[in-house]
Design a protein around this motif. Structure first.
Motif, PDB file in Angstrom:
ATOM      1  N   THR A  18      -9.285  12.792  -1.774  1.00  0.00           N
ATOM      2  CA  THR A  18      -8.249  11.823  -2.098  1.00  0.00           C
ATOM      3  C   THR A  18      -7.006  12.164  -1.294  1.00  0.00           C
ATOM      4  O   THR A  18      -6.577  13.327  -1.266  1.00  0.00           O
ATOM      5  CB  THR A  18      -7.914  11.855  -3.604  1.00  0.00           C
ATOM      6  OG1 THR A  18      -9.094  11.572  -4.347  1.00  0.00           O
ATOM      7  CG2 THR A  18      -6.843  10.830  -3.937  1.00  0.00           C
ATOM      8  N   LEU A  19      -6.418  11.172  -0.621  1.00  0.00           N
ATOM      9  CA  LEU A  19      -5.248  11.392   0.218  1.00  0.00           C
ATOM     10  C   LEU A  19      -4.004  10.868  -0.478  1.00  0.00           C
ATOM     11  O   LEU A  19      -4.035   9.805  -1.119  1.00  0.00           O
ATOM     12  CB  LEU A  19      -5.419  10.696   1.574  1.00  0.00           C
ATOM     13  CG  LEU A  19      -6.657  11.088   2.388  1.00  0.00           C
ATOM     14  CD1 LEU A  19      -6.667  10.348   3.723  1.00  0.00           C
ATOM     15  CD2 LEU A  19      -6.711  12.584   2.620  1.00  0.00           C
ATOM     16  N   SER A  20      -2.900  11.592  -0.323  1.00  0.00           N
ATOM     17  CA  SER A  20      -1.648  11.177  -0.950  1.00  0.00           C
ATOM     18  C   SER A  20      -0.486  11.796  -0.187  1.00  0.00           C
ATOM     19  O   SER A  20      -0.665  12.670   0.675  1.00  0.00           O
ATOM     20  CB  SER A  20      -1.609  11.620  -2.416  1.00  0.00           C
ATOM     21  OG  SER A  20      -1.689  13.042  -2.507  1.00  0.00           O
ATOM     22  N   GLY A  21       0.722  11.345  -0.522  1.00  0.00           N
ATOM     23  CA  GLY A  21       1.926  11.940   0.044  1.00  0.00           C
ATOM     24  C   GLY A  21       2.417  11.224   1.277  1.00  0.00           C
ATOM     25  O   GLY A  21       1.711  10.418   1.896  1.00  0.00           O
ATOM     26  N   GLY A  22       3.666  11.526   1.642  1.00  0.00           N
ATOM     27  CA  GLY A  22       4.285  10.884   2.787  1.00  0.00           C
ATOM     28  C   GLY A  22       4.553   9.419   2.535  1.00  0.00           C
ATOM     29  O   GLY A  22       4.447   8.920   1.409  1.00  0.00           O
ATOM     30  N   GLN A  23       4.893   8.717   3.598  1.00  0.00           N
ATOM     31  CA  GLN A  23       5.080   7.272   3.525  1.00  0.00           C
ATOM     32  C   GLN A  23       4.434   6.651   4.756  1.00  0.00           C
ATOM     33  O   GLN A  23       4.813   6.963   5.892  1.00  0.00           O
ATOM     34  CB  GLN A  23       6.569   6.913   3.447  1.00  0.00           C
ATOM     35  CG  GLN A  23       6.814   5.441   3.136  1.00  0.00           C
ATOM     36  CD  GLN A  23       8.282   5.148   2.865  1.00  0.00           C
ATOM     37  OE1 GLN A  23       9.101   6.062   2.761  1.00  0.00           O
ATOM     38  NE2 GLN A  23       8.616   3.872   2.750  1.00  0.00           N
ATOM     39  N   TRP A  24       3.478   5.774   4.506  1.00  0.00           N
ATOM     40  CA  TRP A  24       2.645   5.251   5.581  1.00  0.00           C
ATOM     41  C   TRP A  24       2.632   3.726   5.550  1.00  0.00           C
ATOM     42  O   TRP A  24       2.794   3.111   4.500  1.00  0.00           O
ATOM     43  CB  TRP A  24       1.221   5.816   5.464  1.00  0.00           C
ATOM     44  CG  TRP A  24       1.243   7.311   5.493  1.00  0.00           C
ATOM     45  CD1 TRP A  24       1.453   8.145   4.442  1.00  0.00           C
ATOM     46  CD2 TRP A  24       1.128   8.139   6.648  1.00  0.00           C
ATOM     47  NE1 TRP A  24       1.462   9.456   4.850  1.00  0.00           N
ATOM     48  CE2 TRP A  24       1.267   9.487   6.204  1.00  0.00           C
ATOM     49  CE3 TRP A  24       0.904   7.896   8.001  1.00  0.00           C
ATOM     50  CZ2 TRP A  24       1.197  10.566   7.086  1.00  0.00           C
ATOM     51  CZ3 TRP A  24       0.823   8.965   8.870  1.00  0.00           C
ATOM     52  CH2 TRP A  24       0.964  10.280   8.417  1.00  0.00           C
ATOM     53  N   ASN A  51       8.064  11.741   5.340  1.00  0.00           N
ATOM     54  CA  ASN A  51       7.159  10.595   5.482  1.00  0.00           C
ATOM     55  C   ASN A  51       5.901  10.924   6.269  1.00  0.00           C
ATOM     56  O   ASN A  51       4.892  10.228   6.142  1.00  0.00           O
ATOM     57  CB  ASN A  51       7.880   9.438   6.180  1.00  0.00           C
ATOM     58  CG  ASN A  51       9.011   8.869   5.356  1.00  0.00           C
ATOM     59  OD1 ASN A  51       9.218   9.258   4.215  1.00  0.00           O
ATOM     60  ND2 ASN A  51       9.760   7.941   5.932  1.00  0.00           N
ATOM     61  N   THR A  52       5.936  11.955   7.103  1.00  0.00           N
ATOM     62  CA  THR A  52       4.813  12.248   8.001  1.00  0.00           C
ATOM     63  C   THR A  52       3.878  13.322   7.456  1.00  0.00           C
ATOM     64  O   THR A  52       2.961  13.758   8.148  1.00  0.00           O
ATOM     65  CB  THR A  52       5.340  12.696   9.379  1.00  0.00           C
ATOM     66  OG1 THR A  52       6.160  13.858   9.226  1.00  0.00           O
ATOM     67  CG2 THR A  52       6.160  11.593  10.029  1.00  0.00           C
ATOM     68  N   GLN A  53       4.072  13.759   6.235  1.00  0.00           N
ATOM     69  CA  GLN A  53       3.165  14.737   5.627  1.00  0.00           C
ATOM     70  C   GLN A  53       2.142  14.027   4.745  1.00  0.00           C
ATOM     71  O   GLN A  53       2.318  12.880   4.373  1.00  0.00           O
ATOM     72  CB  GLN A  53       3.954  15.746   4.793  1.00  0.00           C
ATOM     73  CG  GLN A  53       4.643  15.141   3.594  1.00  0.00           C
ATOM     74  CD  GLN A  53       5.326  16.199   2.742  1.00  0.00           C
ATOM     75  OE1 GLN A  53       4.697  17.174   2.333  1.00  0.00           O
ATOM     76  NE2 GLN A  53       6.609  16.009   2.480  1.00  0.00           N
ATOM     77  N   PHE A  54       1.079  14.738   4.417  1.00  0.00           N
ATOM     78  CA  PHE A  54       0.092  14.201   3.474  1.00  0.00           C
ATOM     79  C   PHE A  54      -0.689  15.342   2.847  1.00  0.00           C
ATOM     80  O   PHE A  54      -0.777  16.445   3.398  1.00  0.00           O
ATOM     81  CB  PHE A  54      -0.857  13.209   4.153  1.00  0.00           C
ATOM     82  CG  PHE A  54      -1.688  13.786   5.273  1.00  0.00           C
ATOM     83  CD1 PHE A  54      -2.969  14.272   5.038  1.00  0.00           C
ATOM     84  CD2 PHE A  54      -1.194  13.818   6.575  1.00  0.00           C
ATOM     85  CE1 PHE A  54      -3.735  14.791   6.066  1.00  0.00           C
ATOM     86  CE2 PHE A  54      -1.958  14.342   7.609  1.00  0.00           C
ATOM     87  CZ  PHE A  54      -3.229  14.822   7.360  1.00  0.00           C
TER      88      PHE A  54
END
Length: 290
Positions: A18-24, A51-54
């Motif tokens: 499951t992917l989360s975090g940052g702003q995409w 915004n560029t982390q996940f």
């Protein structure tokens, strides 16, 4: 794990995560990192590091050896950091790579002039990035069993105004006990096709394809256990379609490393041979996935 030793990494746990975090971007979301088509990129909203982390949350404990980002647009000055957590809430940190260069060394000092700005780093010039398949990787100094992985990207000068990432690779690794035998072969599968005109000169017109890197080698000193649990398991689990991250170098500082590190697939499934007592052999061929 050792340098100058063939290393194969699989499976890619990103597909079960499951992917989360940052702003995409809504049109190019973070979930694109799970697409097997590397041209399907995720794009960040701006370049703010927040915004560029996940984060990658795994459904159960997995043994991790490497994290890699394929088909990225990171500038040559970009940095990445990978952090491993024992728990899904990212409270129990167990490993941190520290900030590392996103681009490995590509040129040796013998290829560069003293006056070149990249003389010491060996990284490409910004305008040279298009000549290389962009792949950044972080090998852990030791295997870690984790439930959550955080990838942070710091690239404030990216001329695109956003970070774009194709495929993310997160997997375990195998270094055979005995290295590949002499005779290992590196090359390119150049799929360019030609059409010949019906004129007197029989002019040829090329339909140019991007070359895919290849490697072929033989493991001639496997025991029965390693042959079955590793060599045949690689074929069974990945078939001819599954991803395998291949490298001969773990550190990105060696300029040879980049040319010998890629994500590919098996070109064939060669049998495990038993040529003499207590020794098994297997030939492996891998072709790059673009």
């Amino acid at each position: 794990m050792s340098e100058r030793h063939v290393t194969m990494c699989w499976p890619n746990y990103i597909d079960e995560s499951t992917l989360s975090g940052g702003q995409w971007s809504a049109s190019l979301p973070l979930s694109q990192l799970m697409s097997a088509t590397t041209a399907d990129v995720a794009e960040s909203v701006g370049l703010d590091p927040a915004n560029t982390q996940f984060d990658i949350t795994l459904p159960r404990f997995r043994t991790i050896a490497v994290v890699a980002l394929n088909n990225h647009n990171l500038s040559v000055s970009a940095r990445c950091r990978v952090t491993m957590f024992r728990d899904t809430q990212a409270q129990n940190e167990i490993w941190n790579s520290g900030w590392q260069n996103a681009w490995p060394a590509i040129y040796s000092t013998a290829e560069l002039n003293w006056e070149d700005s990249n003389f010491w780093s060996g990284r490409p010039y910004e305008e040279d990035r298009k000549d290389f398949t962009p792949l950044g990787w972080v090998f852990l100094d030791r295997l870690q069993v984790a439930r959550r992985v955080r990838v942070e990207i710091d690239d404030p000068t990216n001329s695109d105004g956003a970070v774009r990432l194709g495929r993310c690779f997160l997997g375990n690794s195998w270094q055979p006990t005995y290295n590949a035998s002499y005779g290992i072969q590196y090359g390119y599968d150049i799929g360019t096709e030609f059409e010949t005109a019906g004129n007197a000169n029989m002019t040829e017109y090329a339909d140019v394809k991007t070359p895919k890197r290849t490697v072929s080698f033989s493991l001639d000193h496997l025991d029965a256990d390693e042959g079955a649990r590793r060599a045949l398991a690689l074929q069974r689990q990945q078939g001819l379609h599954g991803e395998v991250l291949y490298t001969e170098f773990l550190e990105i500082t060696n300029p040879v490393a980049f040319s010998r590190a890629f994500i590919g697939r098996l070109s064939s499934a060669d049998p495990l041979a038993h040529p003499y007592y207590a020794t098994y052999t297997n030939s492996i061929s891998i072709k790059e996935i673009l």
